[in-house]
Design a protein around this motif. Structure first.
Motif, PDB file in Angstrom:
ATOM      1  N   SER A 488       0.830  -1.198   0.000  1.00 29.87           N
ATOM      2  CA  SER A 488       0.000   0.000   0.000  1.00 29.87           C
ATOM      3  C   SER A 488       0.864   1.247   0.000  1.00 29.87           C
ATOM      4  N   ALA A 489       0.687   2.077  -1.018  1.00 28.40           N
ATOM      5  CA  ALA A 489       1.423   3.339  -1.063  1.00 28.40           C
ATOM      6  C   ALA A 489       0.990   4.248   0.083  1.00 28.40           C
ATOM      7  N   LYS A 490      -0.289   4.240   0.409  1.00 25.17           N
ATOM      8  CA  LYS A 490      -0.807   5.104   1.468  1.00 25.17           C
ATOM      9  C   LYS A 490      -0.151   4.788   2.805  1.00 25.17           C
ATOM     10  N   SER A 491       0.060   3.506   3.089  1.00 16.34           N
ATOM     11  CA  SER A 491       0.611   3.103   4.380  1.00 16.34           C
ATOM     12  C   SER A 491       2.130   3.044   4.383  1.00 16.34           C
ATOM     13  N   ASN A 492       2.731   2.745   3.255  1.00 21.62           N
ATOM     14  CA  ASN A 492       4.155   2.417   3.219  1.00 21.62           C
ATOM     15  C   ASN A 492       4.997   3.348   2.359  1.00 21.62           C
ATOM     16  N   GLY A 493       4.377   4.280   1.656  1.00 21.66           N
ATOM     17  CA  GLY A 493       5.128   5.195   0.817  1.00 21.66           C
ATOM     18  C   GLY A 493       5.644   6.388   1.595  1.00 21.66           C
ATOM     19  N   ALA A 494       6.837   6.810   1.266  1.00 22.46           N
ATOM     20  CA  ALA A 494       7.406   8.010   1.878  1.00 22.46           C
ATOM     21  C   ALA A 494       6.619   9.224   1.409  1.00 22.46           C
ATOM     22  N   ARG A 495       6.428  10.176   2.305  1.00 19.66           N
ATOM     23  CA  ARG A 495       5.587  11.328   1.997  1.00 19.66           C
ATOM     24  C   ARG A 495       6.414  12.586   1.792  1.00 19.66           C
ATOM     25  N   GLY A 496       5.985  13.368   0.823  1.00 20.10           N
ATOM     26  CA  GLY A 496       6.638  14.624   0.528  1.00 20.10           C
ATOM     27  C   GLY A 496       6.228  15.712   1.491  1.00 20.10           C
ATOM     28  N   ILE A 497       6.765  16.892   1.268  1.00 21.71           N
ATOM     29  CA  ILE A 497       6.533  18.002   2.173  1.00 21.71           C
ATOM     30  C   ILE A 497       5.069  18.418   2.221  1.00 21.71           C
ATOM     31  N   ASP A 498       4.329  18.128   1.144  1.00 24.50           N
ATOM     32  CA  ASP A 498       2.906  18.476   1.132  1.00 24.50           C
ATOM     33  C   ASP A 498       2.041  17.394   1.757  1.00 24.50           C
ATOM     34  N   GLY A 499       2.678  16.351   2.299  1.00 24.56           N
ATOM     35  CA  GLY A 499       1.936  15.306   2.993  1.00 24.56           C
ATOM     36  C   GLY A 499       1.456  14.180   2.114  1.00 24.56           C
ATOM     37  N   THR A 500       1.686  14.258   0.811  1.00 23.55           N
ATOM     38  CA  THR A 500       1.215  13.214  -0.095  1.00 23.55           C
ATOM     39  C   THR A 500       2.357  12.292  -0.493  1.00 23.55           C
ATOM     40  N   VAL A 501       2.008  11.064  -0.857  1.00 21.30           N
ATOM     41  CA  VAL A 501       2.997  10.127  -1.380  1.00 21.30           C
ATOM     42  C   VAL A 501       3.360  10.566  -2.788  1.00 21.30           C
ATOM     43  N   PHE A 502       4.646  10.633  -3.054  1.00 16.65           N
ATOM     44  CA  PHE A 502       5.097  11.071  -4.377  1.00 16.65           C
ATOM     45  C   PHE A 502       5.156   9.887  -5.327  1.00 16.65           C
ATOM     46  N   PHE A 503       4.490  10.016  -6.478  1.00 21.09           N
ATOM     47  CA  PHE A 503       4.512   8.985  -7.509  1.00 21.09           C
ATOM     48  C   PHE A 503       5.294   9.502  -8.716  1.00 21.09           C
ATOM     49  N   THR A 504       6.073   8.632  -9.317  1.00 18.21           N
ATOM     50  CA  THR A 504       6.805   8.990 -10.525  1.00 18.21           C
ATOM     51  C   THR A 504       5.902   8.832 -11.734  1.00 18.21           C
ATOM     52  N   SER A 505       6.396   9.270 -12.870  1.00 20.11           N
ATOM     53  CA  SER A 505       5.636   9.099 -14.108  1.00 20.11           C
ATOM     54  C   SER A 505       5.537   7.633 -14.506  1.00 20.11           C
TER      55      SER A 505
END
Length: 735
Positions: A488-505
């Motif tokens: 799960s990206a929501k649970s396990n993804g590192a979060r950016g400064i805006d609080g959201t998980v950063f996804f690449t293209s």
């Protein structure tokens, strides 16, 4: 650098021991309950915290009678160097007592009479510090402005302490306070900016702090250059003719936060910069806070008539903040300061050591002093070839993922045997794409992919390679995860400064480093069962970032966890390797692949030089881009020879076109039958340098426009002629 099976990606991370324990527990559950090491058993290095003291004793009042004609007074002295300070401007001069040469924090007043810049640019030129601040209220938020040591609102205080002198800068209207500490060492000057000395008591906050931005600055006409950490090292010549440039060189050590990275550009791999002026030079090594430091170099004519280079400490990140679903994002600056101590050591050089070779040797000594570089390599009879073998990868087909095999374990063994029989005497095999389903699912690496032969075939492959006398490493990526996986990206993804998980293209996200460690430990344990000799870690050697979930975790903590994983893999399996080799991995890896051998083609950099290769050669083996994925085959081959790199190829049994719809599509030509003769020929060429494998580089020079000579400590020389596409090795006669 060759692109690999994932993109140049995102941002965020950290986590202390408690969070690491949670992550290890989660990975243990996902993997079936196997016991994983505790953080203590990982032997993680100590976590660096802001601990430098702020000295607030009785202010020092220099004796005016001791002032020289310019107003500088003696402040510090040891057996080699002396430091004078100007009590009003706080400029400093460091004198080399052996020859009397003086390094100034700023150009002397007399030399500024013909300076054309005015106002703030001129006062910056006279200041040993430049502070950038932002407002925290109303319209001033994210609006940046500068202060310096000439600011009218400034109150300065000098304080002596046992090892040095502290300068306190208190900007009273903005209610910002910063201190700078100077100490002399046996090598030159150590400068510290302790976090404890920073105060932000009003409506303004510290954004960045440029330390000694004009230390050693020079005008055109001086024999010398600026040294910057571009690729393997870059020179900005004081006398090169260049067109008008809109900006100078500004690069963050280890690269910016990943969401701001420029695709295809190598991040800065090492934390050093320098200046050469005639028969004198210095190399500056950024240590504390290096992860949040920009190296800034400016040519003459941009902000003044001087060439200058220095360290700029970042204290807050600027980012784009969304204010509503239908509104465009606006620029914002993070509220909390990065609470990091900062330090830079200026190692002063003279005579024959006053060039980029001497700088690299001094940087090498610094790595040795820190215990990172370790012992010299053992001599070899033949150089080791890094042979990447791609088993396969997954592609999307009919809304599902399908594994495409390109090299079974049996085919891989046959390829290695054929190379050995053809005269390739020493090989390190790095097998990738072995995971069940390829790169797709971070939680489902095992069982080993059945289309390659499964665990039984993998065991037979490892055993066969061991009988040939070669080690086998399996490559894996524990840093990026495909968003379609079970993680799960929501649970396990590192979060950016805006609080959201950063996804690449590429629709993948950055895994929290604690989970990276957990999955790495699990994989190491299972690979150990079949006798694999190590893990080649994709992305660990070139990636660092902050995680802004809850309390932000600094980039140094990400590096700490990654280094712990590398150390553990070496302990359990025998070897660990990385790509690029950011210098925080030095001492925790056995070799570096895709080592930076070329520049980023920054317009301000006049010449690439082998600073990083000189620092590491004879201690850490390094490899350039694989031969079959080079952009310019002959030139990059000769560059590897010139810089002391080792041979590398990445191959498949089947044609590379089978992988065109997989994450391994960056490989355009890799079929073994098409490359085996070229590998044998190139290996013989590289093997002519086998007696230099354990030797340090002691000199490097340009003999003509296309001719370069590299000199080793045993007296051997390697001459590369790019005009004729030739090289020659002259044996020095001894090890």
């Amino acid at each position: 650098m060759a692109e690999r099976s994932l993109p140049i990606r995102p941002k965020t991370i950290g986590i202390l021991s408690a969070a690491l324990l949670v992550a290890l527990g989660l990975v243990s559950i996902l993997s079936g309950g196997e016991a994983l090491p505790t953080p203590k058993e990982l032997n993680l290095p100590p976590l660096r915290t802001a601990a430098m003291p702020d000295y607030e004793g009785q202010p020092w009042q220099p004796d005016a009678a001791e002032a020289d004609a310019e107003g500088f007074v003696p402040a510090l002295e040891n057996g080699k160097f002396a430091l004078r300070i100007h009590p009003q401007t706080t400029q400093i001069i460091v004198a080399d007592k052996a020859g009397g040469y003086e390094w100034r924090s700023n150009p002397p007043e007399a030399s500024l009479e013909d300076e054309t810049v005015k106002g703030l640019l001129l006062s910056n030129l006279k200041s040993p510090i430049v502070l950038e601040y932002v407002g925290t209220q109303g319209d001033d938020r994210s609006r940046r402005a500068q202060l310096n040591a000439a600011s009218k609102e400034l109150r300065t205080t000098l304080t002596r302490y046992d090892r040095g002198i502290q300068v306190t800068y208190a900007f009273e209207k903005k209610r910002i306070r910063v201190v700078v500490q100077y100490e002399l060492t046996e090598f030159g000057l150590l400068v510290r900016v302790p976090d404890q000395g920073i105060r932000e008591d009003g409506e303004y906050a510290l954004y960045s702090f440029d330390l000694l931005p004009y230390f050693g600055a020079a005008k055109a006409g001086v024999d010398g250059y600026l040294f910057v950490p571009d690729g393997p090292g870059g020179l900005i010549d004081f006398n090169a003719s260049r067109s008008s440039l809109s900006q100078g060189y500004v690069q963050q050590i280890y690269g910016p936060e990943i969401s701001r990275k420029v695709r295809g550009q190598q991040p800065v791999a090492f934390s050093a910069f320098g200046v050469k002026r005639g028969d004198h030079a210095y190399v500056a090594v950024v240590e504390d806070g290096k992860e949040e430091t920009d190296i800034k170099a400016m040519p003459a004519g941009l902000k003044s008539s001087y060439y200058n280079v220095g360290a700029s400490f970042k204290y807050r990140e600027e980012y784009l903040r969304r204010t509503g679903r239908l509104q465009n994002p606006v620029k914002a600056v993070e509220a909390d300061r990065m609470k990091l101590d900062r330090s830079v050591e200026y190692r002063l050089l003279a005579g024959s050591k006053a060039d980029y070779v001497g700088m690299a040797e001094s940087y090498r000594s610094r790595l040795q002093e820190d215990g990172r570089l370790g012992s010299k390599l053992a001599p070899v009879d033949h150089v080791p070839l890094n042979l990447g073998i791609v088993g396969g990868n997954s592609e999307e087909a009919y809304s599902r993922d399908r594994y495409v095999a390109a090299t079974t374990f049996a085919q891989a063994a046959d390829m290695v045997k054929e190379l050995k029989n053809g005269g390739v005497d020493r090989i390190r095999i790095i097998y990738s794409g072995w995971q069940d389903g390829g790169d797709f699912n971070a939680t489902k690496r095992f069982p080993i992919e059945s289309k390659l032969g499964g665990k039984k075939a993998a065991q037979a492959f490892v055993d066969e390679i061991h009988r040939l006398g070669f080690p086998v490493l399996f490559e894996d990526n524990f840093v990026y995860v495909d968003a379609r996986s079970a993680v799960s990206a929501k649970s396990n993804g590192a979060r950016g400064i805006d609080g959201t998980v950063f996804f690449t293209s590429w629709n993948d996200f950055l895994l929290k480093p604690s989970l990276t460690v957990g999955y790495g430990l699990e994989t190491a344990g299972k690979l150990k069962e079949i006798g694999v000799d190590g893990i080649h870690f994709n992305w660990l050697g070139e990636t660092t970032f902050r995680d802004y979930e809850r309390e932000p975790t600094e980039r140094a903590e990400t590096e700490r966890l990654y280094r712990g994983l590398l150390d553990y893999a070496r302990k359990e399996l025998g070897q660990a390797g990385v790509y690029q080799g950011n210098d925080f991995t030095i001492g925790a890896v056995d070799y570096i692949a895709d080592f930076p051998l070329d520049s980023n083609y920054n317009l301000i950099v006049d010449e690439s030089v082998p600073f990083y290769p000189i620092a590491l050669h004879g201690y850490v083996p390094y490899y350039g881009a694989p031969g079959n994925v080079r952009n310019d085959y002959e030139r990059e081959f000769l560059k590897a020879i010139e810089y002391g790199a080792l041979p590398s190829f990445v191959l498949t049994h089947d044609p590379a076109r089978k992988l065109k719809n997989t994450p391994s599509s960056y490989i355009y030509s890799s079929r073994f039958e098409e490359w085996k003769e070229r590998i044998r020929t190139e290996y013989r060429d590289f093997d002519r340098l086998s007696k230099l494998y354990d030797q340090a580089i002691v000199d490097h020079r340009k003999m003509a426009d296309d001719v370069f000579v590299t000199v080793y400590e045993n007296g051997a020389t390697v001459t590369v002629d790019y005009g004729r596409n030739t090289f020659a090795v002259q044996d020095g006669g001894s090890r």
